[in-house]
Motif scaffolding. Structure first.
Motif, PDB file in Angstrom:
ATOM      1  N   GLY A   1      -7.284  -4.139   4.763  1.00  0.00           N
ATOM      2  CA  GLY A   1      -6.974  -4.788   3.494  1.00  0.00           C
ATOM      3  C   GLY A   1      -6.300  -6.133   3.700  1.00  0.00           C
ATOM      4  O   GLY A   1      -6.454  -6.776   4.751  1.00  0.00           O
TER       5      GLY A   1
ATOM      6  N   ASP B   1       1.972   1.735  -3.655  1.00  0.00           N
ATOM      7  CA  ASP B   1       0.902   1.945  -4.629  1.00  0.00           C
ATOM      8  C   ASP B   1       0.342   3.354  -4.432  1.00  0.00           C
ATOM      9  O   ASP B   1      -0.338   3.631  -3.444  1.00  0.00           O
ATOM     10  CB  ASP B   1      -0.201   0.902  -4.424  1.00  0.00           C
TER      11      ASP B   1
ATOM     12  N   ASN C   1      -3.470  -7.997   4.846  1.00  0.00           N
ATOM     13  CA  ASN C   1      -2.383  -7.630   5.762  1.00  0.00           C
ATOM     14  C   ASN C   1      -1.624  -8.839   6.284  1.00  0.00           C
ATOM     15  O   ASN C   1      -1.073  -8.800   7.388  1.00  0.00           O
ATOM     16  CB  ASN C   1      -2.933  -6.803   6.925  1.00  0.00           C
TER      17      ASN C   1
ATOM     18  N   CYS D   1      -4.827   4.385   6.197  1.00  0.00           N
ATOM     19  CA  CYS D   1      -4.006   3.178   6.019  1.00  0.00           C
ATOM     20  C   CYS D   1      -4.877   2.056   5.482  1.00  0.00           C
ATOM     21  O   CYS D   1      -5.671   1.465   6.220  1.00  0.00           O
ATOM     22  CB  CYS D   1      -3.362   2.775   7.349  1.00  0.00           C
ATOM     23  N   ASP D   2      -4.750   1.770   4.200  1.00  0.00           N
ATOM     24  CA  ASP D   2      -5.559   0.717   3.582  1.00  0.00           C
ATOM     25  C   ASP D   2      -5.195  -0.671   4.088  1.00  0.00           C
ATOM     26  O   ASP D   2      -5.987  -1.613   3.954  1.00  0.00           O
ATOM     27  CB  ASP D   2      -5.409   0.762   2.059  1.00  0.00           C
TER      28      ASP D   2
ATOM     29  N   HIS E   1      -2.012   4.803  -5.621  1.00  0.00           N
ATOM     30  CA  HIS E   1      -3.470   4.884  -5.659  1.00  0.00           C
ATOM     31  C   HIS E   1      -4.097   4.428  -4.344  1.00  0.00           C
ATOM     32  O   HIS E   1      -5.314   4.554  -4.168  1.00  0.00           O
ATOM     33  CB  HIS E   1      -4.012   4.039  -6.816  1.00  0.00           C
ATOM     34  N   ALA E   2      -3.292   3.893  -3.428  1.00  0.00           N
ATOM     35  CA  ALA E   2      -3.778   3.438  -2.135  1.00  0.00           C
ATOM     36  C   ALA E   2      -3.581   4.525  -1.079  1.00  0.00           C
ATOM     37  O   ALA E   2      -2.756   5.430  -1.231  1.00  0.00           O
ATOM     38  CB  ALA E   2      -3.051   2.164  -1.719  1.00  0.00           C
ATOM     39  N   SER E   3      -4.342   4.423   0.002  1.00  0.00           N
ATOM     40  CA  SER E   3      -4.180   5.347   1.123  1.00  0.00           C
ATOM     41  C   SER E   3      -3.058   4.850   2.021  1.00  0.00           C
ATOM     42  O   SER E   3      -3.050   3.691   2.432  1.00  0.00           O
ATOM     43  CB  SER E   3      -5.489   5.437   1.918  1.00  0.00           C
ATOM     44  N   CYS E   4      -2.114   5.734   2.337  1.00  0.00           N
ATOM     45  CA  CYS E   4      -0.965   5.351   3.147  1.00  0.00           C
ATOM     46  C   CYS E   4      -0.462   6.560   3.919  1.00  0.00           C
ATOM     47  O   CYS E   4      -0.017   7.549   3.319  1.00  0.00           O
ATOM     48  CB  CYS E   4       0.150   4.781   2.274  1.00  0.00           C
TER      49      CYS E   4
ATOM     50  N   TYR F   1       0.825  -1.206   0.000  1.00  0.00           N
ATOM     51  CA  TYR F   1       0.000   0.000   0.000  1.00  0.00           C
ATOM     52  C   TYR F   1       0.864   1.262   0.000  1.00  0.00           C
ATOM     53  O   TYR F   1       0.480   2.283  -0.565  1.00  0.00           O
ATOM     54  CB  TYR F   1      -0.947  -0.012   1.201  1.00  0.00           C
TER      55      TYR F   1
END
Length: 330
Positions: free
Chosen positions: A142, A123, A144, A137-138, A125-128, A120
């Motif tokens: 997600g 990426d 994990n 925090c995906d 495009h992911a929330s981090c 993540y």
């Protein structure tokens, strides 16, 4: 990849000054992390300062310590005869990571400063929260499976990826740096990496522009009886699901002192001090090691897919200590 300025300087202080003067500047050594992250737009420095030609590439052996330069490649200490003799745990940890080609390029300071391999984070495009503070925090909800169970927060559960750092943590090394104004300082390794808390984007105890020059590992006679055990999905070229770096000081079957650091399960290289203390004066048995493992993982917080890491880490600790017990101390 976005355009950037590539800069070379003559001295470590000049490199620190060059980076400190620009908020978007960073250091480049082996490039095995930085270049990868630039290619996927996770990092986009406007200035890259090359530190490889600065003479930070020596290994100095003293009676009471070993000094390893920041630009020393990972392969150099891994195969250094004194390191292999005095600190087998460090050699084993380095050789268990990456590939030969990467170890021949990656540097000691780069290894210490490497960023998480959380998908993540990588990426855009992911929330981090590590990459872009405040976005979320995906990984929390997600996939994990590979994430941390120790040192986690509601803002980040990404693991620290380094094998070498787990061994360096168990050996109580110090990180030496230089700032832009020429002042230097020494940072105990246990205080160098930060748990995420509510500021996961602040990963280490460095100021912007502060340059690592070398690390110092104090001589520890007991470290000749040490071991690094890494458990992963495949036998090589893979990050740890759980790992343990251990040092065992024995008087016959009795433990005089022990050290334990963990990798693959925590947000930073994780020293298990309470578990170490519980071993002092006890018999070096698997039962004793299991008791210490229970203490080491007492504060673990698992998510949906990584519950298995808690038991895996406990078994890794027991096995690592058992293997160190069988190793000759001299």
């Amino acid at each position: 990849m976005k355009a950037f300025t590539f800069q070379r300087v003559a001295a470590a202080e000049d490199a620190a000054s060059a980076v400190a003067a620009r908020p978007g500047a960073t250091f480049l050594a082996g490039g095995t992390t930085l270049v990868d992250l630039m290619k996927v737009d996770v990092l986009a420095p406007d200035t890259v300062v090359d530190v490889r030609p600065l003479g930070l590439s020596g290994i100095d052996v003293l009676d009471d310590a070993i000094t390893i330069g920041a630009a020393v490649t990972n392969s150099q200490p891994a195969w250094h005869p004194v390191v292999r003799d005095r600190f087998p745990v460090l050699s084993e940890a380095i050789l268990s990571g990456a590939t030969t080609q990467i170890r021949n390029m990656a540097t000691v300071a780069g290894n210490i400063l490497q960023r998480t391999r959380c998908p993540y984070f990588r990426d855009v495009h992911a929330s981090c929260n590590r990459r872009q503070p405040g976005t979320g925090c995906d990984a929390l909800e997600g996939f994990n499976r590979g994430h941390a169970v120790l040192g986690v927060s509601e803002h980040c559960i990404a693991t620290h990826p380094s094998d070498m750092c787990v061994a360096v943590a168990v050996l109580d090394a110090d990180v030496h740096t230089v700032r832009a104004d020429g002042t230097t300082r020494s940072i105990p390794f246990g205080k160098f990496h930060r748990a995420p808390g509510d500021t996961p984007h602040i990963e280490v105890a460095l100021e912007h522009g502060e340059l690592i020059t070398h690390i110092v590992i104090p001589h520890l006679p007991a470290a000749r009886r040490s071991h690094y055990l890494k458990v992963r999905d495949r036998a090589s070229y893979e990050f740890a699901l759980a790992s343990a770096a251990v040092v065992l000081d024995l008087d016959g079957d009795t433990i005089r002192a022990a050290r334990l650091a963990l990798g693959g399960i925590a947000t930073r290289p994780w020293r298990a001090i309470e578990a170490e203390q519980s071993l002092t004066g006890r018999r070096a048995s698997d039962e004793t090691f299991r008791d210490a493992a229970e203490i080491a993982l007492a504060g673990a917080v698992a998510r949906e897919h990584n519950h298995f890491k808690i038991e895996l880490a406990k078994r890794t600790i027991v096995r690592a200590f058992a293997l160190a017990r069988e190793r000759r101390s001299s």
